[in-house]
Design a protein around this motif. Sequence first.
Motif, PDB file in Angstrom:
ATOM      1  N   LYS A 150       0.792  -1.330   0.086  1.00 35.07           N
ATOM      2  CA  LYS A 150       0.123  -0.036  -0.154  1.00 35.07           C
ATOM      3  C   LYS A 150       0.880   1.231   0.131  1.00 35.07           C
ATOM      4  O   LYS A 150       0.223   2.495   0.246  1.00 35.07           O
ATOM      5  CB  LYS A 150      -0.981  -0.160   1.256  1.00 35.07           C
ATOM      6  N   GLN A 151       2.122   1.208   0.022  1.00 34.81           N
ATOM      7  CA  GLN A 151       3.131   2.298  -0.345  1.00 34.81           C
ATOM      8  C   GLN A 151       3.742   2.517  -1.450  1.00 34.81           C
ATOM      9  O   GLN A 151       4.811   2.810  -1.503  1.00 34.81           O
ATOM     10  CB  GLN A 151       4.116   2.216   0.972  1.00 34.81           C
ATOM     11  N   GLY A 152       2.934   2.401  -2.433  1.00 38.61           N
ATOM     12  CA  GLY A 152       3.434   2.306  -3.949  1.00 38.61           C
ATOM     13  C   GLY A 152       4.109   3.809  -4.218  1.00 38.61           C
ATOM     14  O   GLY A 152       5.186   3.519  -4.867  1.00 38.61           O
ATOM     15  N   GLY A 153       3.627   4.769  -3.670  1.00 47.34           N
ATOM     16  CA  GLY A 153       4.058   6.152  -4.262  1.00 47.34           C
ATOM     17  C   GLY A 153       5.463   6.485  -3.368  1.00 47.34           C
ATOM     18  O   GLY A 153       6.544   6.858  -4.172  1.00 47.34           O
ATOM     19  N   LYS A 154       6.013   5.697  -2.151  1.00 47.48           N
ATOM     20  CA  LYS A 154       7.404   5.604  -1.630  1.00 47.48           C
ATOM     21  C   LYS A 154       8.247   4.883  -2.461  1.00 47.48           C
ATOM     22  O   LYS A 154       9.168   5.082  -2.608  1.00 47.48           O
ATOM     23  CB  LYS A 154       7.028   5.289  -0.142  1.00 47.48           C
ATOM     24  N   TRP A 155       7.508   3.728  -2.939  1.00 46.07           N
ATOM     25  CA  TRP A 155       8.441   2.772  -3.688  1.00 46.07           C
ATOM     26  C   TRP A 155       8.713   3.412  -4.803  1.00 46.07           C
ATOM     27  O   TRP A 155       9.896   3.278  -5.564  1.00 46.07           O
ATOM     28  CB  TRP A 155       7.639   1.517  -3.821  1.00 46.07           C
ATOM     29  N   ARG A 156       8.058   4.065  -5.540  1.00 44.08           N
ATOM     30  CA  ARG A 156       8.353   4.811  -6.823  1.00 44.08           C
ATOM     31  C   ARG A 156       9.252   6.024  -6.762  1.00 44.08           C
ATOM     32  O   ARG A 156      10.245   6.040  -7.365  1.00 44.08           O
ATOM     33  CB  ARG A 156       7.048   5.459  -7.285  1.00 44.08           C
ATOM     34  N   THR A 180      23.690   7.050 -21.446  1.00 45.83           N
ATOM     35  CA  THR A 180      23.263   6.695 -20.083  1.00 45.83           C
ATOM     36  C   THR A 180      21.813   7.439 -19.644  1.00 45.83           C
ATOM     37  O   THR A 180      21.309   6.918 -18.878  1.00 45.83           O
ATOM     38  CB  THR A 180      24.240   7.303 -18.922  1.00 45.83           C
ATOM     39  N   TRP A 181      21.452   8.421 -20.617  1.00 45.86           N
ATOM     40  CA  TRP A 181      20.081   8.843 -20.366  1.00 45.86           C
ATOM     41  C   TRP A 181      19.117   8.055 -20.617  1.00 45.86           C
ATOM     42  O   TRP A 181      18.056   7.966 -20.145  1.00 45.86           O
ATOM     43  CB  TRP A 181      20.051  10.182 -21.209  1.00 45.86           C
ATOM     44  N   LEU A 182      19.500   7.038 -21.464  1.00 43.90           N
ATOM     45  CA  LEU A 182      18.276   5.763 -21.612  1.00 43.90           C
ATOM     46  C   LEU A 182      18.093   5.151 -20.411  1.00 43.90           C
ATOM     47  O   LEU A 182      16.900   4.428 -20.400  1.00 43.90           O
ATOM     48  CB  LEU A 182      18.852   4.788 -22.546  1.00 43.90           C
ATOM     49  N   ILE A 183      18.750   5.271 -19.197  1.00 42.44           N
ATOM     50  CA  ILE A 183      18.402   4.635 -17.972  1.00 42.44           C
ATOM     51  C   ILE A 183      16.752   5.001 -17.471  1.00 42.44           C
ATOM     52  O   ILE A 183      16.326   4.498 -16.804  1.00 42.44           O
ATOM     53  CB  ILE A 183      19.188   4.664 -16.988  1.00 42.44           C
ATOM     54  N   PHE A 184      16.756   6.526 -17.746  1.00 39.90           N
ATOM     55  CA  PHE A 184      15.415   6.799 -17.297  1.00 39.90           C
ATOM     56  C   PHE A 184      14.052   6.489 -18.300  1.00 39.90           C
ATOM     57  O   PHE A 184      13.230   6.181 -17.753  1.00 39.90           O
ATOM     58  CB  PHE A 184      15.451   8.352 -17.719  1.00 39.90           C
ATOM     59  N   VAL A 185      14.576   6.156 -19.534  1.00 41.99           N
ATOM     60  CA  VAL A 185      13.584   5.403 -20.368  1.00 41.99           C
ATOM     61  C   VAL A 185      13.206   4.046 -19.905  1.00 41.99           C
ATOM     62  O   VAL A 185      12.064   3.433 -19.842  1.00 41.99           O
ATOM     63  CB  VAL A 185      13.945   5.121 -21.806  1.00 41.99           C
ATOM     64  N   GLY A 187      13.460   3.190 -16.631  1.00 40.50           N
ATOM     65  CA  GLY A 187      12.738   3.279 -15.497  1.00 40.50           C
ATOM     66  C   GLY A 187      11.273   3.621 -15.678  1.00 40.50           C
ATOM     67  O   GLY A 187      10.491   3.123 -14.931  1.00 40.50           O
ATOM     68  N   ALA A 188      10.778   4.458 -16.844  1.00 39.96           N
ATOM     69  CA  ALA A 188       9.684   4.537 -17.113  1.00 39.96           C
ATOM     70  C   ALA A 188       9.000   3.334 -17.452  1.00 39.96           C
ATOM     71  O   ALA A 188       7.811   2.974 -17.152  1.00 39.96           O
ATOM     72  CB  ALA A 188       9.562   5.737 -18.144  1.00 39.96           C
ATOM     73  N   MET A 189       9.564   2.367 -18.304  1.00 37.03           N
ATOM     74  CA  MET A 189       9.068   1.143 -18.795  1.00 37.03           C
ATOM     75  C   MET A 189       8.842   0.367 -17.465  1.00 37.03           C
ATOM     76  O   MET A 189       7.809  -0.358 -17.146  1.00 37.03           O
ATOM     77  CB  MET A 189      10.084   0.604 -19.425  1.00 37.03           C
ATOM     78  N   GLY A 195       3.088  -1.005 -12.373  1.00 33.11           N
ATOM     79  CA  GLY A 195       1.559  -0.369 -12.368  1.00 33.11           C
ATOM     80  C   GLY A 195       0.664  -1.566 -13.042  1.00 33.11           C
ATOM     81  O   GLY A 195      -0.688  -1.734 -12.504  1.00 33.11           O
ATOM     82  N   LEU A 196       0.952  -1.980 -14.057  1.00 31.88           N
ATOM     83  CA  LEU A 196       0.132  -3.063 -14.772  1.00 31.88           C
ATOM     84  C   LEU A 196      -0.116  -4.226 -13.635  1.00 31.88           C
ATOM     85  O   LEU A 196      -1.100  -4.948 -13.634  1.00 31.88           O
ATOM     86  CB  LEU A 196       0.670  -3.262 -16.333  1.00 31.88           C
TER      87      LEU A 196
END
Length: 202
Positions: A150-156, A180-185, A187-189, A195-196
């Motif tokens: 139930k602490q999803g926001g903190k984990w994110r 290295t900026w691809l690491i953010f992509v 992370g988004a994935m 979430g799914l």
Amino acid sequence: MKKHLKQEMDKLAGEFTHSAAQAAMAEASAELEAEYDTMVESGKSELEAYRAVLKDVEKMREILAALPKTEEEREAEAEKAKSRAWRKKVNGIHGHLEGLMWVATVILYFLVSFTTGWWHLTWLMFLGGAMGSILLSIVSAWLKGKPLSKQGGKWRGLMWLGITELYFLISFLLGGWHLTWLIFVLGAMIEILLGLASKWKE
């Protein structure tokens, strides 16, 4: 004012949950509201009527506190008191640990920086400190009964801080800023997949 009076009555009902008190509250609530209406109809202002009835609410609090309780209700109240004391203790420990952690982070930052001269890297310790702070918050909430799921926001938040730290660390050490900026992509994935997965479980 009548809305405020109802809020006070609801607050009182929340303080005394044993059966004898609930039975008394059901009757007293209607009587006090009727008393308030009568005062207003007789010419008193809503504020005057509210203040007058509020005195009866305080008297009612004393009466409810003196009402007898069953053995089960006494045990339930004792458990609640223990739970409140435990939460208070956890909050105190959490605050002390977090303060200690940040002091240690600052000391370590200057110690390592002056010793190695790696000022371009050592500031990343503060990102680590922020991650530690979130972890402490998660553990504290878990100890108080909030499930980790139930602490999803903190984990994110923890995940994105970790990704940011990893981004700078790899970039400074290997110099591959164009990649290295691809690491953010990535992370988004990961966040989308998590979430799914969370929705799938529901």
